[in-house]
Design an enzyme around this catalytic site. Structure first.
Site, PDB file in Angstrom:
ATOM      1  N   ASP A  23       0.861  -1.196   0.000  1.00  0.00           N
ATOM      2  CA  ASP A  23       0.000   0.000   0.000  1.00  0.00           C
ATOM      3  C   ASP A  23       0.894   1.241   0.000  1.00  0.00           C
ATOM      4  O   ASP A  23       1.759   1.385   0.862  1.00  0.00           O
ATOM      5  CB  ASP A  23      -0.894  -0.032   1.254  1.00  0.00           C
ATOM      6  CG  ASP A  23      -1.982   1.042   1.237  1.00  0.00           C
ATOM      7  OD1 ASP A  23      -3.144   0.706   1.526  1.00  0.00           O
ATOM      8  OD2 ASP A  23      -1.670   2.215   0.956  1.00  0.00           O
ATOM      9  N   ASP A 133      -3.896   2.336  -5.027  1.00  0.00           N
ATOM     10  CA  ASP A 133      -2.554   2.268  -4.431  1.00  0.00           C
ATOM     11  C   ASP A 133      -2.306   1.014  -3.601  1.00  0.00           C
ATOM     12  O   ASP A 133      -1.433   0.986  -2.749  1.00  0.00           O
ATOM     13  CB  ASP A 133      -2.285   3.531  -3.594  1.00  0.00           C
ATOM     14  CG  ASP A 133      -2.890   3.457  -2.201  1.00  0.00           C
ATOM     15  OD1 ASP A 133      -3.917   2.774  -2.031  1.00  0.00           O
ATOM     16  OD2 ASP A 133      -2.322   4.071  -1.285  1.00  0.00           O
ATOM     17  N   GLU A 134      -3.057  -0.040  -3.903  1.00  0.00           N
ATOM     18  CA  GLU A 134      -3.016  -1.224  -3.053  1.00  0.00           C
ATOM     19  C   GLU A 134      -3.057  -2.498  -3.882  1.00  0.00           C
ATOM     20  O   GLU A 134      -3.850  -2.590  -4.827  1.00  0.00           O
ATOM     21  CB  GLU A 134      -4.324  -1.233  -2.265  1.00  0.00           C
ATOM     22  CG  GLU A 134      -4.270  -1.289  -0.802  1.00  0.00           C
ATOM     23  CD  GLU A 134      -5.702  -1.390  -0.295  1.00  0.00           C
ATOM     24  OE1 GLU A 134      -5.957  -2.331   0.442  1.00  0.00           O
ATOM     25  OE2 GLU A 134      -6.550  -0.560  -0.650  1.00  0.00           O
TER      26      GLU A 134
HETATM   27  N1  DCP Z   1      -8.542   8.650  -1.130  1.00  0.00           N
HETATM   28  C1  DCP Z   1      -9.554   9.590  -1.318  1.00  0.00           C
HETATM   29  N2  DCP Z   1     -10.543   9.725  -0.378  1.00  0.00           N
HETATM   30  C2  DCP Z   1     -10.530   8.992   0.754  1.00  0.00           C
HETATM   31  C3  DCP Z   1      -9.506   8.027   0.955  1.00  0.00           C
HETATM   32  C4  DCP Z   1      -8.523   7.894  -0.017  1.00  0.00           C
HETATM   33  O1  DCP Z   1      -9.582  10.272  -2.349  1.00  0.00           O
HETATM   34  N3  DCP Z   1     -11.490   9.149   1.674  1.00  0.00           N
HETATM   35  C5  DCP Z   1      -7.465   8.561  -2.141  1.00  0.00           C
HETATM   36  C6  DCP Z   1      -6.285   9.415  -1.711  1.00  0.00           C
HETATM   37  C7  DCP Z   1      -5.253   8.445  -1.216  1.00  0.00           C
HETATM   38  C8  DCP Z   1      -5.572   7.211  -2.040  1.00  0.00           C
HETATM   39  O2  DCP Z   1      -6.976   7.237  -2.272  1.00  0.00           O
HETATM   40  O3  DCP Z   1      -3.940   8.930  -1.413  1.00  0.00           O
HETATM   41  C9  DCP Z   1      -5.168   5.929  -1.369  1.00  0.00           C
HETATM   42  O4  DCP Z   1      -5.927   5.718  -0.192  1.00  0.00           O
HETATM   43  P1  DCP Z   1      -5.315   5.181   1.146  1.00  0.00           P
HETATM   44  O5  DCP Z   1      -6.422   4.856   2.052  1.00  0.00           O
HETATM   45  O6  DCP Z   1      -4.287   4.129   0.878  1.00  0.00           O
HETATM   46  O7  DCP Z   1      -4.604   6.468   1.780  1.00  0.00           O
HETATM   47  P2  DCP Z   1      -3.157   7.047   1.551  1.00  0.00           P
HETATM   48  O8  DCP Z   1      -2.367   6.241   0.576  1.00  0.00           O
HETATM   49  O9  DCP Z   1      -3.292   8.476   1.193  1.00  0.00           O
HETATM   50  O10 DCP Z   1      -2.522   6.980   2.985  1.00  0.00           O
HETATM   51  P3  DCP Z   1      -1.894   5.714   3.745  1.00  0.00           P
HETATM   52  O11 DCP Z   1      -0.452   6.062   3.931  1.00  0.00           O
HETATM   53  O12 DCP Z   1      -2.627   5.667   5.027  1.00  0.00           O
HETATM   54  O13 DCP Z   1      -2.101   4.513   2.894  1.00  0.00           O
HETATM   55 MG    MG Z   2      -2.224   4.153   0.796  1.00  0.00          MG
END
Ligand code: DCP
Ligand code: MG
Length: 416
Positions: A23, A133-134
Site C-alpha cells: 500500500d 494504491d493497493e
Molecule cells: N482517497 C480519497 N478519499 C478517501 C480516501 C482515499 O480520495 N477518503 C485517495 C487518496 C489516497 C488514495 O486514495 O492517497 C489511497 O488511499 P489510502 O487509504 O491508501 O490512503 P493514503 O495512501 O493516502 O494513505 P496511507 O499512507 O494511510 O495509505
Molecule cells: Mg495508501
C-alpha cells in the site's frame, strides 16, 4: 498441517503461502511531492473538489506531517485549513504551522499507480489490485519465510529508486493478515508475520484492525466485552454466528488468523489451477505422479463446477529453491473431461522424471464459459495437439524477478 485429498507428503496448508499486501503511503500527496520535491518533509494536503485560494472540497489525503495536526482523509478542506492554514495565504499575523494545498490530479496519480503495479507484477505469481494504491501479491514461489523480509525490502527499494514513491508492505501467510501488517507500521513500514506468529501478532490489536469491522460492529462487540482481536478469537463462534450471521463466523476465522482466499486477479478467470507444495522436496516419481493425478482431477472438477470448458492443459513444476518450469499443451477444441486433464498432465510430467520437486501444479486455460461448445471426444486425435517444442529447455524463472508474470499467473489458484 492439512493435506490435499489426503495425499501423504503433499501440503497445501496456508502456512506454505507467502502473501504480500503493498500500500502506497499518503499516495496522492507522495505523487505531488514526486513532481515538486520542495514539498518533501512538509505538510501536504490534497483536496478533492478544491481550488487553490478557496476553502471548498474535502481532503483526499494528507502527508504524515499534515496528519500530525489532525488533518485527515474525508475532512472538509475548511476544517483542514483551520488546523493548517495555507502556506500561500496564512491569516494576518499568523506564525504557526502551515500546509501546502494541492487539488487532485487523478490522471497523474493513475499513471504512477500503473508503474507501481507493473513493478509489483515482476515479483509475484499472482496479483490482485484492490485500489489505486493497493495490491496483494502471492510470492510463495518467489521467496521463503526465511528470505521474506529481504524480498519485501527489495520491492520497497525498487519502487523508491525507480519511482520515488514510498510504500508499506505486510507479509503474512494470507491476505487478511498481510493487510493488517502493511498498515501496522506506516509509513515505509515492513512488517513480516511468519505463520507461527500470526496469533501473537493479532491478539493485542483492537478489533477495528480487522478489515470489515466498522464502528457499529465494534460497538456491538465492545458491549459484550470483546475489545481486541484476542477476545474475538476466543469468543464462542456459535454466539458470533447467531449475533452477526455468516459474517460472525467469518470474523471468528479472521480473528484466528484464518483466510483461505487465493490471490486472484479481478475479472473473469483466464485459467483455473491447483497446486500443492511438498513438505520436503520429493524425487519419488510415484509420489509426484500421484499428486499430479489428484491435482488434475481437482482442477477438472473445479472447471466443471464453474461450467467452464478448457482448451489448454498445463503443469507447473517447481524445483528447489525457486525454479519454475511450466509446460502446456493445447487441444483442437474446448473440452470438459477429467480423464484428458489427467492424461495430458501426466504426459507433460514425464519430462521431469529425474527432477526433484518442491511444488507441483496443474492448470487449465483458454477457458470458455459458454455452454454447448464441447467437441466430440471420440473424434479428438491426440496427435493434433499443439505442443510447445518438446526439445525446448525448461523455462527457468528466477525469484529475482525481472520477468513478466509466469504462466500460472492470471488464473485462479484454488488453495486449501
Ligand atoms: N482517497 C480519497 N478519499 C478517501 C480516501 C482515499 O480520495 N477518503 C485517495 C487518496 C489516497 C488514495 O486514495 O492517497 C489511497 O488511499 P489510502 O487509504 O491508501 O490512503 P493514503 O495512501 O493516502 O494513505 P496511507 O499512507 O494511510 O495509505
Ligand atoms: Mg495508501
Amino acid at each position: 498441517m492439512g493435506t490435499v485429498g489426503g495425499l501423504p507428503g503433499v501440503d497445501n496448508a496456508e502456512s506454505e503461502r507467502v502473501i504480500l499486501h503493498v500500500d502506497n503511503d499518503c499516495f496522492y500527496a507522495a505523487c505531488e511531492r514526486k513532481r515538486d520535491p520542495d514539498l518533501r518533509g512538509k505538510p501536504v494536503i490534497v483536496g478533492m473538489g478544491f481550488e487553490p485560494g478557496s476553502a471548498g472540497g474535502a481532503v483526499a489525503t494528507a502527508s504524515y506531517e499534515a496528519r500530525e495536526y489532525g488533518v485527515e482523509s474525508a475532512q472538509p478542506i475548511s476544517e483542514a485549513i483551520e488546523r493548517l492554514p495555507p502556506t500561500t495565504n496564512p491569516p494576518p499575523e499568523y506564525d504557526g504551522p502551515t500546509g501546502h494545498y494541492r487539488s487532485v490530479d487523478i490522471e497523474f496519480y493513475k499513471g504512477q499507480a500503473t508503474r507501481v503495479k507493473s513493478i509489483l507484477a515482476e515479483y509475484a505469481e499472482a496479483m490482485r489490485e484492490v485500489s489505486i494504491d493497493e495490491a496483494y501479491l502471492d510470492c510463495t514461489d518467489r521467496t521463503s519465510w526465511e528470505h521474506a523480509k529481504t524480498f519485501a525490502a527489495e520491492i520497497q527499494e525498487r519502487i523508491a529508486a525507480d519511482l520515488n514513491l514510498p510504500v508499506s508492505i505486510g507479509v503474512a501467510p494470507n491476505m487478511a493478515v498481510a493487510k493488517i501488517a502493511s498498515d501496522h507500521d506506516k509509513p515505509e513500514g515492513l512488517v513480516v508475520v511468519p505463520p507461527d506468529t500470526v496469533q501473537s501478532f493479532l491478539r493485542p490489536l483492537p478489533i477495528e484492525s480487522l478489515h470489515g469491522i466498522g464502528p457499529k460492529t465494534a460497538a456491538r462487540l465492545r458491549d459484550n466485552s470483546v475489545e481486541d482481536i484476542g477476545d474475538l478469537a476466543t469468543t464462542d463462534p456459535d454466539w458470533l454466528g447467531k449475533r452477526f450471521g455468516e459474517r460472525g463466523w467469518e470474523l471468528y476465522r479472521r480473528a484466528n488468523g484464518i483466510d483461505r482466499r487465493a490471490v486472484e486477479p479481478r475479472g473473469d478467470p483466464k485459467s483455473l489451477s491447483r497446486e500443492s507444495a511438498f513438505e520436503e522436496p520429493v524425487s519419488s516419481w510415484d509420489e509426484i505422479e500421484q499428486s499430479v493425478i489428484e491435482l488434475a482431477e481437482a482442477v477438472a472438477a473445479r472447471a466443471s463446477e464453474r461450467g467452464a470448458t478448457y482448451r489448454t492443459i498445463g503443469i507447473k513444476v517447481v524445483e528447489p529453491p525457486f525454479s519454475i518450469n511450466t509446460r502446456e499443451r493445447s487441444l483442437p477444441g474446448p473440452v470438459d473431461d477429467p480423464a484428458i486433464v489427467v492424461s495430458i498432465s501426466c504426459e507433460l510430467l514425464e519430462e521431469f522424471a529425474e527432477t526433484t520437486v518442491r511444488k507441483i501444479g496443474v492448470r487449465v486455460s483458454n477457458l470458455s464459459f459458454a455452454a454447448g461448445e464441447q467437441v466430440d471426444l471420440d473424434t479428438w486425435d491426440s496427435s493434433r495437439t499443439v505442443s510447445s517444442d518438446p526439445n525446448r529447455k525448461p523455462t527457468q524463472y528466477s525469484n529475482r524477478g525481472q520477468l513478466s508474470l509466469g504462466a500460472f499467473s492470471g488464473d485462479q489458484n484454488e488453495i486449501g
